[in-house]
Design a protein around this motif. Structure first.
Motif, short mmCIF file in Angstrom:
data_model
loop_
_atom_site.label_atom_id
_atom_site.label_comp_id
_atom_site.label_asym_id
_atom_site.label_seq_id
_atom_site.Cartn_x
_atom_site.Cartn_y
_atom_site.Cartn_z
N GLU A 98 -3.80 2.11 -7.45
CA GLU A 98 -4.18 3.21 -6.58
C GLU A 98 -3.25 4.40 -6.81
N CYS B 103 -0.62 -3.53 -4.19
CA CYS B 103 -0.99 -2.14 -4.53
C CYS B 103 0.13 -1.47 -5.31
N ALA C 202 -4.12 -3.92 -7.13
CA ALA C 202 -4.94 -2.72 -6.90
C ALA C 202 -4.19 -1.52 -7.47
N HIS D 114 0.86 -1.20 0.00
CA HIS D 114 0.00 0.00 0.00
C HIS D 114 0.90 1.25 0.00
#
Ligand code: PEP
Length: 254
Positions: free
Chosen positions: A169, A130, A167, A99
């Motif tokens: 992002e 991510c 993901a 992340h």
């Protein structure tokens, strides 16, 4: 748009959530039971402190519980850390890795994230990698180059595509209320899909590509209408039960 497998709606609670927030879970479980989710998989990633309770309450329900990080080693002298094995032991199904908040605040790089993906998969967890560019990288037109490198380096070596989700992002979209244009999301997701196809061939179709960054009940329909968007990673929008239920409901149509 869905490609064969279910959409994934994943809530990342970050460093939020106390015991009193159990009412969220009870409410969500009831909602999911009544909805009979055929086209959508729902995942909540609470902080470590709530995982055991959430996992026990969700046993034998379609709701999946995930973690927001794990350590890169199986066990050992790493004070304060949590291993993938420990998460598996609590009934966790997924772990979010790489992340941007971990990359930014804790200086996690692609090499470290690669080790975490490997240990998590070895422990039997599904991994959500991510990736995403910063605002200055976008302004320099480096988005695809940055994302290409993040994918290549984070997925080096023996990675199981059957236990992998991506993901996308954009860092500048997280928690800001700003999202890329539909065309930009389309371009990046197509690029990611191409990369995954070239790495994993037919098995790449099992990998869902989530969009994350300021997803809310007003924009999710248009985001889910974009090709190769097969899920969403949701931070702020996963903390309020009414908003999260609306996001799940809207994702069922796609
Ligand atoms: C996130 O942190 O993964 C995220 C997408 O946050 P938000 O939805 O709040 O932008």
């Amino acid at each position: 748009m869905k490609i064969g497998n279910k959409n994934l709606i994943a809530g990342n609670w970050k460093m939020n959530g106390l015991k009193k927030d159990l009412s969220f879970l009870h409410n969500l479980l009831l909602f999911i039971k009544n909805k009979k989710l055929k086209s959508t998989e729902v995942l909540i990633c609470p902080p470590f402190t709530l995982i055991d309770t959430f996992s026990n309450l969700s046993k034998n329900t379609p709701l999946k519980i995930g973690a927001q990080d794990c350590h890169f080693e199986e066990s050992g002298a790493y004070t304060g850390e949590i291993s993938a094995n420990m998460l598996k032991n609590l009934g966790v199904s997924y772990v979010i890795l790489g992340h941007s908040e971990r990359r930014g605040y804790y200086k996690e790089n692609n090499h470290l994230i690669n080790s975490k993906i490997k240990i998590a998969q070895k422990s039997g967890l599904k991994t959500i990698l991510c990736i995403g560019e910063t605002l200055s990288e976008r302004k320099k037109n480096s988005t695809l180059r940055v994302i290409g490198r993040q994918i290549k380096d984070s997925l080096k070596g023996n990675i199981d595509p059957m236990n992998l989700e991506i993901a996308y992002e954009p860092v500048w979209a997280i928690g800001t209320g700003r999202i890329p244009s539909a065309e930009d999301i389309f371009l990046v997701h197509a690029f990611i899909k191409d990369k995954l196809d070239s790495f994993y061939g037919k098995k790449a179709k099992n990998i869902r590509i989530l969009y994350g960054g300021s997803v809310n009940s007003k924009n999710i329909s248009s985001i889910f209408g974009i090709d190769n968007v097969t899920g969403a990673l949701i931070g702020g929008g996963s903390l309020k039960i009414s908003e999260f239920k609306s996001l799940v409901t809207q994702s069922i149509k796609y």
